[in-house]
Design an enzyme around this catalytic site. Sequence first.
Site, mmCIF file in Angstrom:
data_model
loop_
_atom_site.group_PDB
_atom_site.id
_atom_site.type_symbol
_atom_site.label_atom_id
_atom_site.label_comp_id
_atom_site.label_asym_id
_atom_site.label_seq_id
_atom_site.Cartn_x
_atom_site.Cartn_y
_atom_site.Cartn_z
ATOM 1 N N GLY A 57 0.828 -1.197 0.000
ATOM 2 C CA GLY A 57 0.000 0.000 0.000
ATOM 3 C C GLY A 57 0.862 1.245 0.000
ATOM 4 N N CYS A 84 5.255 -6.288 1.815
ATOM 5 C CA CYS A 84 5.651 -4.885 1.818
ATOM 6 C C CYS A 84 4.948 -4.139 2.961
ATOM 7 C CB CYS A 84 5.389 -4.253 0.459
ATOM 8 S SG CYS A 84 6.257 -2.671 0.218
ATOM 9 N N TYR A 85 3.994 -3.255 2.669
ATOM 10 C CA TYR A 85 3.259 -2.568 3.736
ATOM 11 C C TYR A 85 2.645 -3.582 4.691
ATOM 12 C CZ TYR A 85 -0.164 0.421 6.088
ATOM 13 O OH TYR A 85 -0.900 1.083 7.043
ATOM 14 N N HIS A 171 8.145 -7.800 -3.334
ATOM 15 C CA HIS A 171 6.860 -8.121 -3.975
ATOM 16 C C HIS A 171 6.975 -9.428 -4.766
ATOM 17 C CE1 HIS A 171 4.633 -4.382 -3.144
ATOM 18 N NE2 HIS A 171 5.850 -3.869 -3.055
ATOM 19 N N GLU A 173 4.631 -11.021 -6.071
ATOM 20 C CA GLU A 173 3.592 -11.113 -7.104
ATOM 21 C C GLU A 173 4.039 -10.595 -8.466
ATOM 22 O OE1 GLU A 173 2.724 -7.082 -5.077
ATOM 23 O OE2 GLU A 173 3.651 -9.012 -4.593
ATOM 24 N N SER A 225 -22.955 -4.219 -23.980
ATOM 25 C CA SER A 225 -22.266 -3.348 -24.930
ATOM 26 C C SER A 225 -21.821 -4.099 -26.171
ATOM 27 C CB SER A 225 -21.026 -2.735 -24.262
ATOM 28 O OG SER A 225 -20.038 -3.727 -24.030
ATOM 29 N N GLY A 226 -21.700 -5.416 -26.066
ATOM 30 C CA GLY A 226 -21.158 -6.209 -27.170
ATOM 31 C C GLY A 226 -19.741 -6.655 -26.918
ATOM 32 N N GLY A 227 -19.101 -6.093 -25.880
ATOM 33 C CA GLY A 227 -17.756 -6.505 -25.525
ATOM 34 C C GLY A 227 -17.773 -7.779 -24.708
ATOM 35 N N ASP A 229 -16.679 -8.406 -21.681
ATOM 36 C CA ASP A 229 -17.043 -8.292 -20.270
ATOM 37 C C ASP A 229 -18.553 -8.380 -20.076
ATOM 38 O OD1 ASP A 229 -14.344 -7.885 -19.851
ATOM 39 O OD2 ASP A 229 -14.524 -5.709 -19.745
ATOM 40 N N LYS A 367 -8.979 -9.083 -17.399
ATOM 41 C CA LYS A 367 -9.554 -9.317 -18.727
ATOM 42 C C LYS A 367 -9.244 -10.718 -19.246
ATOM 43 C CE LYS A 367 -11.151 -6.525 -21.125
ATOM 44 N NZ LYS A 367 -12.546 -6.087 -21.422
#
Length: 511
Positions: A57, A84-85, A171, A173, A225-227, A229, A367
């Site tokens: 963070g 980290c944080y 980190h 990740e 929307s057609g996308g 997602d 995504k």
Amino acid sequence: MPEHEQLVVILDFGAQYSQLIGRRVRESRVYCEILPHDASLEEILKKRPIGVILTGGPSSVYSEDAPMCDPRLFSADIPVLGICYGMQLMGLMLGGTVRRAEFREYGKAELIIRDHDDLFSGINSVTQCWMSHGDHITAPPKGCKILASTVNSPVAAMADRNRRLFGVQFHPEVVHTVEGKRILENFLFGVCGSRGTWDIGCFVEQAISKIGEQVGDGYAVCGLSGGVDSAVAALLTHRAIGDRLTSIFVDHGLLRKNEAEQVVALFRDELGMKLVHVDARERFVSQLKGVEDPETKRKIIGETFIRVFEEEAIATGAQFLVQGTVYPDVIESGTKSAAVIKSHHNVGGLPKDMKLELVEPLRELFKDEVRAVGKQLGLRHEVVMRHPFPGPGLAIRVLGEVTEERLSVLREADAIFIEELKKADLYDKVWQALAVLLPVKSVGVMGDERTYSNAVALRAVTSEDAMTADWAKLPYDFLEKVAVRIVNEVKGVNRVVYDITSKPPGTIEWE
């Protein structure tokens, strides 16, 4: 969540890339959920987690308004990994000392491992890690052993094995930590005892179950929307509640060339979904008259979207609105601990008095994970691999005021760019490609005459998850072909430029 699944809770302290931790956990076939940093111990225990991860963070743990976790977490007999944080917070709350580092560490660092049990099992004594911090632990809490160090971080990793509490200053990740995946898996499998049985198929089952529980016997409308997602969100919801879902496709006049016809043909005719096509072009464009600020555009479009949905929902009796919100939308719009980068119309642009309850089954996915779900659901390749397209559409690619004339210019330029990418077999090789109409004009020469016309910027990026992106190194001859076509075929354009900015410091979209 099915009883046989094992879950890891991730407490988010506001780092822009906190979700990368969740991504790495899921890549290791371990299910995880992200909760705000101040979730109570009762909320955490309700999930029955096999482990908890505290993210990084932007704050300093010793500042007055530093985000904290429930202190009872550290005595709850649950394995905890602080990153980290998260490690600094653990150290401070357990009685250790955290101070501003004399030399900050940003970037690659050499990690010297002193203890190869648990986190560092099977890892060489010297390895590369990725640091990003200005504070560090100078004295670990009582009962904690130092596991690793760097030149500037005497406590680069620590552990209280009796309480199964672990921390790393770096980190794991990010890909720059060479052994990051193994370190996380040592925690997940070696410490937490995960069996690694979760996959996208499990997510589909869980998402359908959660949607069914949330909607109950109610009715829902989906903003389609057609996308990929919104398509995946609609299909998951349809699996959960059947014909009690009505998908609403709003043509807001900010779409790409021929997009409205393509969406209707796919979802109504091919997939057989209950689809309402709303022509709201004049309503949206008129609302944007004279507006130039991108945040204002997004909020106007977001509120107008919701009002349209509310009006259409009356006829269906719907109480719920399904959206294809994904995690990059959420994190860029700002969380409890993270700053706003840009408001996404389906997150930061939502009106406070909205009458529909949101259903967002993809809210914690990237995504590429959404695409994997789409494949699992049987969506065809063209839909699954369709480039991301923002909810505000071309309104945030027309820089400055949005007018019908400027939208028309951009539509034609964008269509040429996408058409040529597909012809050259480059479309699937880039994450996203778009054209932007700049709010400037430049002098040119066409047909031996002076012109003073619009400039168009082309943008193409490569990425894995949209949280970071590199500009795509498209061939020069390809870019030349696209530029020549745009200047020759799009009236009102006499200059084409190519954006070579990565993310960060830029974002993928210009607004």
